[in-house]
Design an enzyme around this catalytic site. Structure first.
Site, PDB file in Angstrom:
ATOM      1  N   CYS A  19       6.906  -6.836   1.048  1.00  0.00           N
ATOM      2  CA  CYS A  19       6.231  -6.065   2.085  1.00  0.00           C
ATOM      3  C   CYS A  19       5.814  -6.960   3.247  1.00  0.00           C
ATOM      4  O   CYS A  19       4.866  -7.750   3.121  1.00  0.00           O
ATOM      5  CB  CYS A  19       5.007  -5.364   1.488  1.00  0.00           C
ATOM      6  SG  CYS A  19       4.021  -4.452   2.682  1.00  0.00           S
ATOM      7  N   CYS A  59       2.289  -6.262   4.467  1.00  0.00           N
ATOM      8  CA  CYS A  59       1.246  -6.855   3.623  1.00  0.00           C
ATOM      9  C   CYS A  59       1.180  -8.368   3.772  1.00  0.00           C
ATOM     10  O   CYS A  59       0.101  -8.948   3.871  1.00  0.00           O
ATOM     11  CB  CYS A  59       1.499  -6.517   2.146  1.00  0.00           C
ATOM     12  SG  CYS A  59       1.872  -4.802   1.800  1.00  0.00           S
ATOM     13  N   ASP A  60       2.334  -9.037   3.747  1.00  0.00           N
ATOM     14  CA  ASP A  60       2.363 -10.488   3.579  1.00  0.00           C
ATOM     15  C   ASP A  60       2.948 -11.257   4.762  1.00  0.00           C
ATOM     16  O   ASP A  60       2.953 -12.485   4.750  1.00  0.00           O
ATOM     17  CB  ASP A  60       3.175 -10.840   2.324  1.00  0.00           C
ATOM     18  CG  ASP A  60       2.604 -10.195   1.068  1.00  0.00           C
ATOM     19  OD1 ASP A  60       1.378  -9.987   1.023  1.00  0.00           O
ATOM     20  OD2 ASP A  60       3.378  -9.901   0.138  1.00  0.00           O
TER      21      ASP A  60
END
Length: 302
Positions: free
Chosen positions: A130, A133-134
């Site tokens: 992701c 997300c990251d």
């Protein structure tokens, strides 16, 4: 007999358990693997409301503790079937059966993996699924994206605004994502697309620092700080197709109301058809499904 059986102990399932207990319903949460779901693979999470930063495991522990603190029960087992008996449902597991007045399916979806040696060791240590997300953790660094569909192209576009260099590794001769996404990607000077390629080896000790690929019959090594895998998701719904409708990809065919074709059975989180799959949307689904299940039980009791 429980008021509600929740299948799956990820953010959606545990939020559902919390809301159901707050409504004074008896709740059993069934989980076949790790409590917390896919979020446990994230070493650092910064997009969960109310938490500036924490690990996925820390967030999962907080969810479990909160649900248990409210009186939810849990059992570690694999659900194999749901039987609809009208007023009640029988949830069949590999270790017994549970009876419930309503069921919430929150089994999530697993990321499809390339099948490489040590890939599980590198999840959270260089392998991610992701970019939203990251991606920020790789700012100014070099990464690779595995895949050529819409998800992979979206990941690569987002990462190109953060990273020094982005490799897109696609096993086919062409990208398969939408033309508009391809056009956006082709304009990026720091993106290199490698087609007819497959990853043959992951490099690094405790953290990923490179990948070996085979492209057009030639082997080469790419020094990368991270690998974003975007080759599809596998929803965990097959065993429930007798009680819920599935779309052509296997996701529960339900809208934001989280209801299914069977009265008293609800779905929540990544296992259902939806555009955005994030912790925040999974928790939202859990709340919606739990309140819908409570309303269903209360209406049936009248």
């Amino acid at each position: 007999m429980y008021d509600i059986v929740v299948i799956g102990a990820g953010p959606a399932g545990l939020t559902a358990a919390l809301y159901a207990r707050r409504a004074s319903k008896t709740v059993m949460v069934l989980e076949k693997g790790a409590f917390g779901g896919q979020i446990t693979f994230s070493p650092k999470v910064e997009n969960i409301p109310g938490f500036a930063s924490l690990t996925g495991n820390e967030f999962a522990e907080k969810l479990v503790d909160q649900a248990l603190g409210q009186g939810a029960e849990v059992d570690l087992c694999e659900v194999t079937e749901i039987k609809d008996n009208g007023d009640t449902k029988i949830v069949v597991t590999d270790s017994g059966e549970y009876e419930a007045r309503a069921v919430i399916i929150a089994t999530g979806a697993t990321h499809r993996l390339p099948g490489l040696d040590r890939e599980f060791d590198f999840i959270g240590n260089g392998i991610s699924f992701c970019a939203v997300c990251d991606g920020a953790f790789y700012e100014g660094k070099t990464v690779a994206v595995l895949g050529g569909g819409n998800s992979a192209l979206q990941e690569a576009i987002l990462l190109s605004d953060l990273c020094k260099k982005v490799y897109v590794v696609q096993n086919l001769e062409v990208l398969t994502g939408e033309k508009k996404l391809q056009e956006q990607l082709f304009k990026k000077d720091n993106v290199e697309i490698i087609t007819l390629a497959k990853i043959t080896e992951l490099l690094g000790d405790s953290e990923l620092n490179g990948i070996k690929i085979e492209a057009n019959g030639k082997e080469q090594t790419l020094e990368v700080d991270g690998l974003f895998v975007a080759i599809g998701l596998i929803p965990q719904n097959k065993q429930f197709e007798n009680v819920i409708a599935l779309d052509k990809w296997g996701y529960a065919d339900s809208d934001e109301a989280c209801v299914t074709k069977t009265a008293g059975i609800f779905v929540a989180g990544d296992c259902r058809k939806k555009r955005i799959r994030q912790v925040a949307t999974a928790c939202a689904d859990g709340a919606v499904a739990a309140l819908a299940a409570c309303d269903f039980i209360d209406s049936e009791s009248k």
